[in-house]
Design an enzyme around this catalytic site. Structure first.
Site, PDB file in Angstrom:
ATOM      1  CG  HIS A  29     114.311  38.903 -10.290  1.00  0.00           C
ATOM      2  ND1 HIS A  29     114.604  38.898  -9.133  1.00  0.00           N
ATOM      3  CD2 HIS A  29     113.048  38.503 -10.733  1.00  0.00           C
ATOM      4  CE1 HIS A  29     113.767  38.319  -8.419  1.00  0.00           C
ATOM      5  NE2 HIS A  29     112.535  37.901  -9.448  1.00  0.00           N
ATOM      6  CG  ASP A  47     123.748  44.188 -11.972  1.00  0.00           C
ATOM      7  OD1 ASP A  47     122.813  43.180 -12.049  1.00  0.00           O
ATOM      8  OD2 ASP A  47     124.717  43.878 -11.468  1.00  0.00           O
TER       9      ASP A  47
HETATM   10  C1  G6P Z   1     120.034  37.271 -13.264  1.00  0.00           C
HETATM   11  C2  G6P Z   1     118.433  36.955 -13.820  1.00  0.00           C
HETATM   12  C3  G6P Z   1     118.005  35.697 -13.051  1.00  0.00           C
HETATM   13  C4  G6P Z   1     118.994  34.399 -13.425  1.00  0.00           C
HETATM   14  C5  G6P Z   1     120.305  34.677 -12.752  1.00  0.00           C
HETATM   15  C6  G6P Z   1     121.266  33.657 -13.275  1.00  0.00           C
HETATM   16  O1  G6P Z   1     120.092  37.377 -12.073  1.00  0.00           O
HETATM   17  O2  G6P Z   1     117.842  37.759 -13.495  1.00  0.00           O
HETATM   18  O3  G6P Z   1     116.699  35.340 -13.522  1.00  0.00           O
HETATM   19  O4  G6P Z   1     118.555  33.288 -12.991  1.00  0.00           O
HETATM   20  O5  G6P Z   1     120.706  36.086 -13.446  1.00  0.00           O
HETATM   21  O6  G6P Z   1     121.372  33.370 -14.657  1.00  0.00           O
HETATM   22  P1  G6P Z   1     120.650  31.890 -15.349  1.00  0.00           P
HETATM   23  O7  G6P Z   1     120.512  32.154 -16.747  1.00  0.00           O
HETATM   24  O8  G6P Z   1     121.835  30.818 -14.726  1.00  0.00           O
HETATM   25  O9  G6P Z   1     119.388  31.479 -14.530  1.00  0.00           O
END
Ligand code: G6P
Length: 441
Positions: free
Chosen positions: A167, A373
């Site tokens: 992602h 990003d």
């Molecule tokens: C990005 C990553 C995700 C993640 C999100 C939020 O979009 O690709 O995998 O879940 O950030 O970050 P966190 O560390 O809170 O899950």
């Protein structure tokens, strides 16, 4: 014919907060990944989603799991110890892999102990999964937290189809080489039958890294190696536009939703981000300050609304970023505000999708200027929320993956203040029916 069962694995289970009631057994699913995956889940038989339950536990509790039910999917919540979270999630995932994949070389910090815990946690996931997997299951692993999982599942004997989706951006080899064992790390990717990225640029980087490390040969959109083949795809994640689409004809005043407009004649430039250094929030604020200083006719006529949702608050770099943003807002507002106007309205909190949809509709411009990003769904949400007859303008960083799909919007270089400031007043080539007005004081 027996339904195929989709098994999704991600670090975090969807929509689970610290106050989730595991005893009630039912849960509402929410979040970007859920929106993207629900159509697949509707097509397949009742699936399984495995991820961390969002809380820390004792070392002894680590690796245990509990389950929650949803009509489409059973959620299996892994417990992780405070030590695992400190070393795997806050450490190797967010202080090594995150900056490395986002090309922030100077921020990459490698700790061998944290790297070891990253593998240990992946092993815990693999053990739980192996316990639940059936031979016909399709396993779809998500994101940088879980890279070695495919290899571990294969070693545990799983022979079914295995997919992986990243992602975040995939960087050039120089960044991957910051790891102590780049070959070992990249070899793990080859355990998957299919690997997906948001953009062509990321998949090209991936091909290049695998080829230069001599792990496999490229044949069109595939990698070929002694143990097998892998399909590589560039397939972006999207949003469900219906959630953000305007329900009424006019954009202003916001369709009975909340408004972020200070006064009728004050334009609104909106930014919505997790408070992550990859989002370039300080740079954006400095560019906005530059804009107001170099185009003083705009003072009192525009306000920047910056919503920052708290994120990874236990990681030092994120706390430092918050401090930097707090200080900048104070400095810029202190120097430029008037008794009845201030340039930046800074909101350190999260909003639900309904509020965001009316904020997006209310705003004249969205300033989506990450330094790097993977994709950026805010840009898509902003466009979806616009009234085609009276649309706002999207000013977008060329370093967001979504720029590959929105070439007709205003693309800027977030590292150059002049570029962002120009973007704010450029006539928009936005592909809306009436064209889109540039903002003018
Ligand atoms: C990005 C990553 C995700 C993640 C999100 C939020 O979009 O690709 O995998 O879940 O950030 O970050 P966190 O560390 O809170 O899950």
């Amino acid at each position: 014919m027996k339904d195929l069962r989709l098994i999704v694995v991600s670090n975090r289970l969807p929509a689970l907060r610290e106050d989730t009631d595991w005893k009630s057994g039912r849960v509402n699913l929410a979040g970007g990944l859920v929106t993207a995956l629900l159509p697949f889940m509707e097509q397949s038989g009742k699936g399984l989603w495995v991820g961390w339950n969002g809380r820390g536990t004792s070392l002894r509790g680590s690796g245990r799991w509990k389950q929650l039910d949803h009509p489409l999917v059973r959620l299996l919540g892994m417990e992780l110890s405070e030590k695992d979270l400190a070393e795997y999630y806050n450490g190797f995932c967010n202080r090594t892999l995150w900056p490395m994949f986002h090309c922030f070389q100077a921020r990459v910090r490698v700790d061998y102990g944290e790297q070891k815990t990253y593998f240990t946690v992946n092993k815990k996931f693999s053990r739980v999964l192996t316990h639940h997997l059936e031979p016909d299951d399709i396993v779809w692993v998500h994101d940088y937290h879980m890279v070695p999982l495919g290899q571990l599942l294969r070693q545990a004997g799983f022979r079914g189809p295995l997919g992986f989706f990243l992602h975040i951006p995939f960087p050039p080899l120089e960044l991957i080489e910051l790891l102590p064992n780049p070959v070992g790390f990249m070899k793990a990717w080859l355990a998957y039958d299919v690997v997906g990225f948001h953009t062509e640029r990321y998949s090209e980087n991936y091909f290049e890294v695998i080829s230069r490390l001599r792990l496999a040969k490229r044949e069109e959109d595939r990698l070929v190696f002694a143990e097998g083949r892998q399909r590589v795809m560039a397939n972006p994640i999207g949003i469900n536009p219906a959630i953000f689409r305007p329900k009424k004809k006019t954009r202003r005043p916001a369709a009975k939703g909340k408004s972020v407009r200070m006064s009728a004649d004050c334009r609104v430039v909106i930014g919505v981000d997790r408070l992550d250094y990859s989002k370039g929030i300080p740079d954006r604020m400095l560019s906005f300050e530059y804009f107001l200083r170099h185009r003083p006719a705009w003072r009192r006529k525009v306000c920047m609304v910056q919503i920052c949702s708290p994120t990874r608050t236990r990681v030092r770099e994120y706390r430092e970023q918050k401090e930097m943003v707090d200080n900048l807002v104070g400095r810029i507002n202190g120097l430029l505000s008037e008794h009845d106007w201030h340039p930046i309205n800074y909101l350190y909190r999260s909003y639900d999708q309904a509020d965001l949809a009316s904020f997006y509709r209310d705003a004249d411009v969205a300033l989506v200027t990450p330094l790097r990003d993977g994709m950026n769904l805010v840009a898509m949400e902003y466009v979806a929320a616009q009234d085609p007859e009276d649309p706002g303008v999207l000013v977008l960083s060329k370093y967001a993956g979504v720029a590959e799909y929105f070439p007709d919007t205003i693309l800027v270089n977030p590292y150059i203040m002049e570029s962002v400031a120009d973007g704010l007043v450029k006539p928009s080539p936005c592909p809306f029916p009436n064209g889109s007005p540039s903002i003018s004081p």
